[in-house]
Write a protein that holds these residues in place. Structure first.
Motif, mmCIF file in Angstrom:
data_model
loop_
_atom_site.group_PDB
_atom_site.id
_atom_site.type_symbol
_atom_site.label_atom_id
_atom_site.label_comp_id
_atom_site.label_asym_id
_atom_site.label_seq_id
_atom_site.Cartn_x
_atom_site.Cartn_y
_atom_site.Cartn_z
ATOM 1 N N VAL A 173 -12.837 -7.149 14.446
ATOM 2 C CA VAL A 173 -12.349 -8.139 13.904
ATOM 3 C C VAL A 173 -13.848 -8.937 13.673
ATOM 4 O O VAL A 173 -13.918 -9.934 12.456
ATOM 5 C CB VAL A 173 -11.269 -9.042 14.823
ATOM 6 C CG1 VAL A 173 -10.988 -10.351 14.134
ATOM 7 C CG2 VAL A 173 -9.945 -8.092 15.020
ATOM 8 N N SER A 174 -14.068 -8.948 14.399
ATOM 9 C CA SER A 174 -15.868 -9.705 14.500
ATOM 10 C C SER A 174 -17.106 -9.362 13.129
ATOM 11 O O SER A 174 -17.334 -10.645 12.304
ATOM 12 C CB SER A 174 -16.878 -10.020 15.386
ATOM 13 O OG SER A 174 -16.122 -10.465 16.882
ATOM 14 N N MET A 175 -16.816 -8.270 13.044
ATOM 15 C CA MET A 175 -17.271 -7.658 11.737
ATOM 16 C C MET A 175 -16.669 -8.344 10.325
ATOM 17 O O MET A 175 -17.780 -8.875 9.526
ATOM 18 C CB MET A 175 -16.926 -5.749 11.824
ATOM 19 C CG MET A 175 -17.429 -5.365 10.409
ATOM 20 S SD MET A 175 -19.440 -5.680 9.453
ATOM 21 C CE MET A 175 -19.469 -3.877 10.660
ATOM 22 N N GLY A 176 -15.603 -7.934 10.209
ATOM 23 C CA GLY A 176 -15.055 -8.937 9.253
ATOM 24 C C GLY A 176 -14.743 -10.422 8.952
ATOM 25 O O GLY A 176 -14.974 -10.822 7.637
ATOM 26 N N GLY A 181 -24.754 -9.635 6.675
ATOM 27 C CA GLY A 181 -26.049 -9.298 7.131
ATOM 28 C C GLY A 181 -26.210 -10.146 7.604
ATOM 29 O O GLY A 181 -26.607 -10.959 8.361
ATOM 30 N N GLY A 182 -24.888 -11.392 8.319
ATOM 31 C CA GLY A 182 -24.950 -11.648 8.942
ATOM 32 C C GLY A 182 -24.482 -11.230 10.698
ATOM 33 O O GLY A 182 -24.900 -9.642 10.590
ATOM 34 N N VAL A 183 -24.445 -11.916 11.914
ATOM 35 C CA VAL A 183 -25.302 -11.012 12.507
ATOM 36 C C VAL A 183 -24.334 -11.800 14.151
ATOM 37 O O VAL A 183 -23.660 -12.412 13.886
ATOM 38 C CB VAL A 183 -26.554 -11.496 13.634
ATOM 39 C CG1 VAL A 183 -27.633 -11.117 12.655
ATOM 40 C CG2 VAL A 183 -26.937 -12.838 13.646
ATOM 41 N N LEU A 184 -23.929 -10.829 14.937
ATOM 42 C CA LEU A 184 -23.159 -10.550 15.935
ATOM 43 C C LEU A 184 -24.316 -11.352 17.197
ATOM 44 O O LEU A 184 -24.409 -10.358 17.268
ATOM 45 C CB LEU A 184 -21.725 -10.088 16.297
ATOM 46 C CG LEU A 184 -21.586 -10.156 17.567
ATOM 47 C CD1 LEU A 184 -20.310 -11.120 17.356
ATOM 48 C CD2 LEU A 184 -20.223 -9.133 17.758
ATOM 49 N N GLY A 185 -24.429 -12.266 18.038
ATOM 50 C CA GLY A 185 -24.752 -12.203 19.400
ATOM 51 C C GLY A 185 -24.108 -12.728 20.346
ATOM 52 O O GLY A 185 -23.057 -13.136 20.216
ATOM 53 N N ARG A 198 -19.818 0.282 21.359
ATOM 54 C CA ARG A 198 -18.726 -0.032 21.130
ATOM 55 C C ARG A 198 -19.113 -0.723 19.733
ATOM 56 O O ARG A 198 -18.227 -0.837 18.046
ATOM 57 C CB ARG A 198 -17.919 -1.131 21.533
ATOM 58 C CG ARG A 198 -16.982 -0.095 22.721
ATOM 59 C CD ARG A 198 -16.314 -0.791 23.762
ATOM 60 N NE ARG A 198 -16.741 -2.066 24.221
ATOM 61 C CZ ARG A 198 -17.446 -2.383 25.558
ATOM 62 N NH1 ARG A 198 -17.050 -1.166 25.900
ATOM 63 N NH2 ARG A 198 -17.177 -3.467 25.714
ATOM 64 N N LEU A 199 -20.470 -1.437 19.813
ATOM 65 C CA LEU A 199 -21.120 -2.093 18.455
ATOM 66 C C LEU A 199 -21.209 -1.458 17.732
ATOM 67 O O LEU A 199 -21.087 -1.008 16.137
ATOM 68 C CB LEU A 199 -22.122 -2.902 19.456
ATOM 69 C CG LEU A 199 -21.930 -4.959 19.894
ATOM 70 C CD1 LEU A 199 -23.507 -4.530 20.747
ATOM 71 C CD2 LEU A 199 -21.366 -5.344 18.981
ATOM 72 N N GLY A 203 -19.685 -0.454 13.573
ATOM 73 C CA GLY A 203 -20.099 -0.457 12.305
ATOM 74 C C GLY A 203 -21.819 -1.318 11.884
ATOM 75 O O GLY A 203 -22.256 -1.412 11.329
ATOM 76 N N PHE A 204 -22.161 -1.666 13.270
ATOM 77 C CA PHE A 204 -22.925 -3.082 13.799
ATOM 78 C C PHE A 204 -24.395 -1.976 13.431
ATOM 79 O O PHE A 204 -24.609 -1.173 13.937
ATOM 80 C CB PHE A 204 -23.038 -4.230 14.183
ATOM 81 C CG PHE A 204 -21.708 -4.887 14.497
ATOM 82 C CD1 PHE A 204 -21.960 -5.868 13.858
ATOM 83 C CD2 PHE A 204 -20.898 -5.006 14.957
ATOM 84 C CE1 PHE A 204 -21.539 -6.941 13.822
ATOM 85 C CE2 PHE A 204 -19.218 -6.344 14.832
ATOM 86 C CZ PHE A 204 -19.594 -6.829 13.939
#
Length: 239
Positions: A173-176, A181-185, A198-199, A203-204
């Motif tokens: 869900v966070s990926m979507g 090019g955005g980032v999840l920190g 899991r990350l 697909g990260f």
């Protein structure tokens, strides 16, 4: 001779219920130090916030500057992550901080406000009182950066519901929710090799750093910075 800090008793400044937990979340002060704890376990201290600031600065290095940059911060804490993000991103950026507990927002406008230089007063900041997972689920391709400093990380202490964020389904869900090019920190009090896996499975592209809580001192915390490919959100979020 002045009194040693360890001889000064802790003064409770506030307490609040945490959904799904029997122990209360407590704000306490001893001298110039503030802590937020659940039961006897300290979640955060005003004396140790360097790793949270590193997370915000690191994420900003990966996101291109732009007049429409949008940053979502999950977890207000004592305001240090938000302050670091305000310093790291340009004046045109817009930031939203999501905090589940209204009392924590109140504390940041009151007893804790001076610690991080009153970041909630910045006109670039919007406060959402609720679960950050709700905001992440609400919009596709909406954020350039999502920073999660929630419940001590993937192996949280206070809410089983944080699986909405850190489970395989939550990460998809966070990926979507991120723009290409955005980032999840993600900030964590402890290492977690399973979470890195899991990350990657979501697909990260993943980078990991272990940093100190107080510059070159203090306990070690783990940070992950995961870059989104821009893949669409998968419809199945039940797993």
């Amino acid at each position: 001779m002045g009194m040693s800090t360890t001889m000064i008793p802790w003064q409770e400044l506030g307490r609040t219920l945490v959904p799904g937990q029997s122990d209360l979340l407590v704000l306490a002060r001893r001298g110039e130090e503030f802590v937020i704890r659940v039961g006897a376990r300290i979640l955060m201290s005003s004396a140790a916030h360097g790793s949270e600031e590193i997370l915000a600065a690191w994420a900003s290095e990966r996101v291109a500057d732009g007049s429409k940059t949008r940053v979502l911060i999950g977890g207000l804490g004592m305001g240090f992550t938000l302050r670091a993000a305000l310093r790291a991103w340009p004046a045109q950026a817009r930031l939203c901080v999501a905090e589940l507990l209204p009392a924590v927002v109140e504390w940041n406008r009151g007893a804790l406000a001076h610690l991080a230089d009153r970041p909630l007063d910045d006109s670039r900041v919007r406060v959402f009182e609720g679960d950050v997972a709700d905001l992440i689920e609400r919009e596709l391709n909406a954020w350039d950066a999502i920073l999660l400093d929630v419940d001590n990380g993937p192996n949280g202490l206070t809410r089983a519901a944080n699986d909405r964020l850190y489970s395989p389904a939550g990460l998809r869900v966070s990926m979507g929710a991120l723009r290409a090019g955005g980032v999840l920190g993600v900030w964590s009090a402890a290492p977690d090799t399973g979470f890195r896996r899991r990350l990657c499975d979501a697909g990260f592209r993943v980078d990991e750093r272990v940093v100190r809580a107080r510059g070159h001192k203090g306990v070690r915390h783990t940070l992950w910075l995961a870059t989104a490919s821009g893949s669409p959100r998968l419809p199945d979020v039940s797993s």
